[in-house]
Scaffold this active site. Structure first.
Site: not given
Ligand code: DOR
Length: 436
Positions: A62-63, A94, A152, A179, A307, A311
């Site tokens: 996830h970029l 996403n 996802d 997912h 994955d 954050h």
């Molecule tokens: O833990 C997760 N974080 N699972 C996901 O399916 C999405 C991802 C996110 O985009 O933060």
């Protein structure tokens, strides 16, 4: 002509059945020779004692770019990838806005060329806005450069939509990545459902929520003949179902994330609700973790993918119920997996390299996975015995959310070469950012 000579490393190329101390000569962006005692007027990298492997590809990243650049952006995310030993990543759609049309795929690829220091393969949304209602313009995005389709983060609940996606993408041989989660069983849930969730008073996600969806998706892949890839598989039942379908010859592949192989749900209690352990799918109980290890050994699992879900601390420094799901994984994946699966486990280096390079390249249908003469010079170099400690402060990623702080690794990324450019060496980024 640019020339790079990687001297005296143990070249490990499972695709070509090569495992020998050799030199690799790169001319411009291609491997021009692999052999003994090569010489050339070239920049020389001394690789003695190191493993020289086809470029590692993290196929689940996830970029956060565009839209949430305070969590990660193209520059920081690809630098984290290079530092983690990855020459390429596939990024999930996403973002804000969701990557669900051609213009956004093109914009992402342009940004990669300007700011990325490793290759970025866009995964486009399966449905418009990832709302799970209507298929996005998949062929158009495929043409623009998307390598797979996925909602996802927003599991596809509607079986008919999933069927259409698999059917529609079949002629393109493009994988659909879902997912696997039945959301009706996981509402408000924040960890694995079991004795630990009961003890902690947190709502749990049953393993069956994943397994029901894996079963549905496998059946739809059988019905359509479409290409299904199951991401971050985390339960015993899920790998059993996948193994059963694979043995019948269906085109299904799957990946596992390092955290699902290294941690159980007990960590939530042991760390007193550390939100860095909150991830979706959740950390499962021991029987599931053991089943995943068994599945890796038996070749049921095709790839390891982090994955990587960076954050901001504001998304994590809250009560467990309110924290964001996700682990920042690009910079810990290879070192922790090398320690656990090779040094302490029964996998060979060649096995591990297949899971990180050859298989992801095949699943995504992209160049890579080999160091044969003439291939693009995407090369990962590993220091197989190097030991160290995970320190989130040292991450190139903006996301410091890791449950592995202080963990020991053994075997670590030492060099990352992308299209003949050395973007990381001795574990340090070189500042190069050309992706050709
Ligand atoms: O833990 C997760 N974080 N699972 C996901 O399916 C999405 C991802 C996110 O985009 O933060």
């Amino acid at each position: 002509m640019r020339r790079l000579l990687i001297k005296g490393g143990r070249v490990l190329d499972p695709a070509e059945n090569v495992d020998a101390v050799l030199d690799v000569l790169v001319e411009d962006d291609r491997v021009s020779a692999v052999g003994v005692d090569l010489s050339a007027e070239a920049e020389v990298l001394d690789a003695s004692g190191l493993l020289v492997c086809p470029g590692f590809i993290d196929m689940h990243v996830h970029l956060r770019d565009p839209g949430e650049e305070y969590k990660e952006d193209m520059a920081s995310g690809t630098r984290a990838a290079a530092r983690g030993g990855f020459t390429a990543i596939a990024c999930m759609p996403n973002t804000q806005p969701v990557i669900d049309n051609r213009a956004l795929v093109e914009a992402l690829l342009r940004k990669t060329q300007n700011m990325g220091c490793v290759r970025v393969y866009p995964i486009c949304a399966l449905s418009k806005g990832q709302k799970g209602e209507e298929l996005a313009e998949l062929a158009d995005m495929r043409q623009a450069g998307a390598v797979a389709a996925s909602d996802d983060g927003h599991p596809v609940q509607n079986g008919q939509l999933m069927r259409l996606a698999l059917d529609y993408l079949r002629p393109f041989d493009m994988p659909v990545i879902n997912h696997a989660e039945d959301k009706s069983l996981t509402e408000g849930a924040v960890m694995h459902e079991g004795s630990v969730s009961t003890l902690l008073g947190l709502r749990g996600m049953p393993a069956e929520a994943e397994e029901l969806m894996v079963a549905r998706d496998l059946m739809l892949a059988r019905l359509t003949g479409g290409r299904l890839h199951i991401p971050h598989v985390s339960t015993k039942g899920a790998v059993e179902l996948i193994a059963a379908y694979k043995s019948q010859g269906f085109k299904v592949t799957c990946e596992v994330a390092p955290h699902h192989l290294l941690l159980t749900d007990k960590i939530v209690r042991e760390t007193w609700y550390d939100t860095n352990t909150k991830v979706n799918p959740p950390l499962r109980s021991l029987e599931h973790v053991e089943a995943l290890h068994q599945a890796i050994k038996e070749g049921v699992i095709d790839a390891i993918a982090s994955d990587h879900a960076p954050h901001h601390q504001d998304d994590k420094l809250v009560e467990y119920d309110y924290a964001a799901f996700g682990i920042s994984g690009l910079e810990t994946s290879v070192g922790l997996m090398a320690r656990r699966l090779v040094h302490e486990g029964s996998l060979s280096w060649a096995d591990l390299i297949r899971l990180y390079s050859l298989h992801p390249a095949r699943i995504l249908n992209v160049e890579g996975g080999s160091l044969a003469q003439g291939v693009r010079a995407d090369i990962t170099i590993i220091a197989p015995e190097l030991e160290g400690t995970v320190t989130a402060q040292a991450f190139a990623s903006k996301g410091r959310n890791t449950p592995f702080e202080g963990w020991k690794f053994k075997g670590a990324p030492w060099g990352t070469v992308v299209g003949g450019d050395v973007v990381m060496w001795e574990g340090r980024l070189t500042g190069g950012n050309k992706v050709t």
